[in-house]
Design a protein around this motif. Structure first.
Motif, PDB file in Angstrom:
ATOM      1  N   ALA A 146      18.052   6.614 -13.564  1.00  0.00           N
ATOM      2  CA  ALA A 146      17.057   6.687 -12.441  1.00  0.00           C
ATOM      3  C   ALA A 146      16.078   5.400 -12.829  1.00  0.00           C
ATOM      4  O   ALA A 146      15.597   4.746 -11.649  1.00  0.00           O
ATOM      5  CB  ALA A 146      15.988   7.860 -12.868  1.00  0.00           C
ATOM      6  N   ALA A 147      15.859   4.981 -13.984  1.00  0.00           N
ATOM      7  CA  ALA A 147      15.446   3.762 -14.142  1.00  0.00           C
ATOM      8  C   ALA A 147      15.825   2.396 -13.594  1.00  0.00           C
ATOM      9  O   ALA A 147      15.085   1.552 -13.127  1.00  0.00           O
ATOM     10  CB  ALA A 147      15.075   3.232 -15.566  1.00  0.00           C
ATOM     11  N   LEU A 148      17.196   2.469 -13.056  1.00  0.00           N
ATOM     12  CA  LEU A 148      17.940   1.474 -12.624  1.00  0.00           C
ATOM     13  C   LEU A 148      18.222   1.454 -11.000  1.00  0.00           C
ATOM     14  O   LEU A 148      18.607   0.972 -10.259  1.00  0.00           O
ATOM     15  CB  LEU A 148      19.225   1.160 -13.113  1.00  0.00           C
ATOM     16  CG  LEU A 148      19.481   0.738 -14.538  1.00  0.00           C
ATOM     17  CD1 LEU A 148      20.657   0.462 -15.071  1.00  0.00           C
ATOM     18  CD2 LEU A 148      18.320  -0.408 -14.966  1.00  0.00           C
ATOM     19  N   GLY A 149      17.423   2.699 -10.799  1.00  0.00           N
ATOM     20  CA  GLY A 149      17.385   3.067  -9.143  1.00  0.00           C
ATOM     21  C   GLY A 149      18.505   3.726  -8.536  1.00  0.00           C
ATOM     22  O   GLY A 149      18.934   3.676  -7.285  1.00  0.00           O
ATOM     23  N   ALA A 150      19.353   4.127  -9.552  1.00  0.00           N
ATOM     24  CA  ALA A 150      20.702   4.798  -9.076  1.00  0.00           C
ATOM     25  C   ALA A 150      20.355   6.384  -8.613  1.00  0.00           C
ATOM     26  O   ALA A 150      19.325   7.004  -9.366  1.00  0.00           O
ATOM     27  CB  ALA A 150      21.799   4.674 -10.107  1.00  0.00           C
ATOM     28  N   SER A 151      21.147   7.039  -7.919  1.00  0.00           N
ATOM     29  CA  SER A 151      20.997   8.295  -7.389  1.00  0.00           C
ATOM     30  C   SER A 151      21.541   9.078  -8.562  1.00  0.00           C
ATOM     31  O   SER A 151      22.153   8.900  -9.391  1.00  0.00           O
ATOM     32  CB  SER A 151      21.620   8.506  -6.194  1.00  0.00           C
ATOM     33  OG  SER A 151      22.988   8.593  -6.194  1.00  0.00           O
ATOM     34  N   ASP A 152      21.229  10.435  -8.587  1.00  0.00           N
ATOM     35  CA  ASP A 152      21.876  11.447  -9.380  1.00  0.00           C
ATOM     36  C   ASP A 152      23.307  11.265  -9.208  1.00  0.00           C
ATOM     37  O   ASP A 152      24.164  11.686 -10.138  1.00  0.00           O
ATOM     38  CB  ASP A 152      21.288  12.953  -9.076  1.00  0.00           C
ATOM     39  CG  ASP A 152      19.843  12.912  -9.516  1.00  0.00           C
ATOM     40  OD1 ASP A 152      19.485  12.266 -10.288  1.00  0.00           O
ATOM     41  OD2 ASP A 152      19.261  14.013  -9.079  1.00  0.00           O
ATOM     42  N   ALA A 153      23.914  11.056  -8.143  1.00  0.00           N
ATOM     43  CA  ALA A 153      25.312  11.116  -8.002  1.00  0.00           C
ATOM     44  C   ALA A 153      25.872   9.878  -8.478  1.00  0.00           C
ATOM     45  O   ALA A 153      27.210   9.934  -8.613  1.00  0.00           O
ATOM     46  CB  ALA A 153      25.659  11.318  -6.250  1.00  0.00           C
ATOM     47  N   ASP A 154      25.239   8.858  -8.486  1.00  0.00           N
ATOM     48  CA  ASP A 154      25.850   7.500  -8.907  1.00  0.00           C
ATOM     49  C   ASP A 154      26.243   7.591 -10.495  1.00  0.00           C
ATOM     50  O   ASP A 154      25.814   8.415 -11.255  1.00  0.00           O
ATOM     51  CB  ASP A 154      24.933   6.482  -8.624  1.00  0.00           C
ATOM     52  CG  ASP A 154      24.737   6.041  -7.302  1.00  0.00           C
ATOM     53  OD1 ASP A 154      25.346   6.479  -6.354  1.00  0.00           O
ATOM     54  OD2 ASP A 154      23.674   5.679  -6.826  1.00  0.00           O
ATOM     55  N   GLN A 155      27.068   6.577 -10.881  1.00  0.00           N
ATOM     56  CA  GLN A 155      27.511   6.394 -12.289  1.00  0.00           C
ATOM     57  C   GLN A 155      27.507   4.980 -12.907  1.00  0.00           C
ATOM     58  O   GLN A 155      28.304   4.169 -12.062  1.00  0.00           O
ATOM     59  CB  GLN A 155      28.952   7.195 -12.492  1.00  0.00           C
ATOM     60  CG  GLN A 155      29.414   6.839 -13.815  1.00  0.00           C
ATOM     61  CD  GLN A 155      28.843   7.444 -14.678  1.00  0.00           C
ATOM     62  OE1 GLN A 155      28.572   8.796 -14.733  1.00  0.00           O
ATOM     63  NE2 GLN A 155      28.202   6.952 -16.061  1.00  0.00           N
ATOM     64  N   ILE A 156      26.942   4.729 -13.826  1.00  0.00           N
ATOM     65  CA  ILE A 156      26.928   3.435 -14.481  1.00  0.00           C
ATOM     66  C   ILE A 156      28.287   3.384 -14.982  1.00  0.00           C
ATOM     67  O   ILE A 156      28.658   4.314 -15.834  1.00  0.00           O
ATOM     68  CB  ILE A 156      25.775   3.055 -15.434  1.00  0.00           C
ATOM     69  CG1 ILE A 156      24.605   3.181 -14.750  1.00  0.00           C
ATOM     70  CG2 ILE A 156      26.108   1.762 -16.321  1.00  0.00           C
ATOM     71  CD1 ILE A 156      23.244   3.378 -15.708  1.00  0.00           C
ATOM     72  N   VAL A 157      29.167   2.255 -14.609  1.00  0.00           N
ATOM     73  CA  VAL A 157      30.399   2.239 -15.383  1.00  0.00           C
ATOM     74  C   VAL A 157      30.549   1.346 -16.317  1.00  0.00           C
ATOM     75  O   VAL A 157      31.387   1.070 -17.121  1.00  0.00           O
ATOM     76  CB  VAL A 157      31.426   1.775 -14.365  1.00  0.00           C
ATOM     77  CG1 VAL A 157      31.821   2.847 -13.330  1.00  0.00           C
ATOM     78  CG2 VAL A 157      31.472   0.499 -13.550  1.00  0.00           C
ATOM     79  N   GLY A 158      29.347   0.456 -16.612  1.00  0.00           N
ATOM     80  CA  GLY A 158      29.217  -0.139 -17.700  1.00  0.00           C
ATOM     81  C   GLY A 158      28.247  -1.509 -17.801  1.00  0.00           C
ATOM     82  O   GLY A 158      27.784  -1.492 -16.484  1.00  0.00           O
TER      83      GLY A 158
END
Length: 185
Positions: A146-158
């Motif tokens: 959330a702090a990086l502006g990603a949605s709940d569906a998004d995934q940080i891969v690295g």
């Protein structure tokens, strides 16, 4: 450095210092990223570059997320988490932007973002830089997302830590036979 040499000589390096890729090199690196395989041209990725003071702000995001995950975290643990982004002069967060699609399942979108991350690592190496791809609980933390502006569906891969290696990593001979099978039916 040619493409094959870059692919077979790239190795992670955790001991990073300046310089990081400059503006022109970063542009080339990102051009390599967006050439990753991408079914239906969804462009299922987002890249956030952290340098300078932005790394400190990222460290505070990591620290706050750790506090939420582990209310018993010690000050030493919090300090270590806060300091993680300071281990390299540049960090690139790679986020898989997931959307529902009739032909492209979520896993393909995540793999595409992972391929983009790999392209970043190889391109940086080909340009004379070093780096390490870091994951861990921070990548899967909804508060960081959330702090990086990603949605709940998004995934940080690295988080790709980039810079110049302080110590050239030893490149060991990698056997391929245990991993490769020629299928004959």
């Amino acid at each position: 450095m040619d493409a094959i040499e870059a692919l077979v000589t790239r190795k992670s390096s955790a001991m990073l210092t300046t310089p990081a890729p400059g503006k022109d090199d970063l542009k080339l690196i990102m051009q390599a990223a967006v050439r990753a395989p991408d079914h239906c041209r969804l462009r299922p990725w987002r890249f956030i570059v952290f340098e300078g003071a932005a790394r400190e702000r990222l460290g505070h995001i990591f620290e706050e997320a750790l506090k939420a995950r582990d209310p018993d975290a010690t000050e030493a643990m919090l300090q270590k988490e806060r300091g993680k982004p300071m281990r390299a002069p540049m960090i690139i967060a790679v986020i898989a932007r997931i959307e529902e699609h009739p032909k492209v399942p979520e896993v393909e979108q995540i793999l595409s973002a992972g391929a983009a991350a790999q392209n970043i690592m190889v391109a940086a190496h080909a340009l004379g830089y070093a780096g390490i791809w870091r994951t861990g609980k921070t990548c899967f933390d909804p508060q960081v997302n959330a702090a990086l502006g990603a949605s709940d569906a998004d995934q940080i891969v690295g988080f790709l830590y980039l810079g110049t290696t302080e110590r050239t990593p030893v490149l060991l001979e990698e056997p391929i036979d245990p991993y490769v099978e020629i299928w004959e039916g």
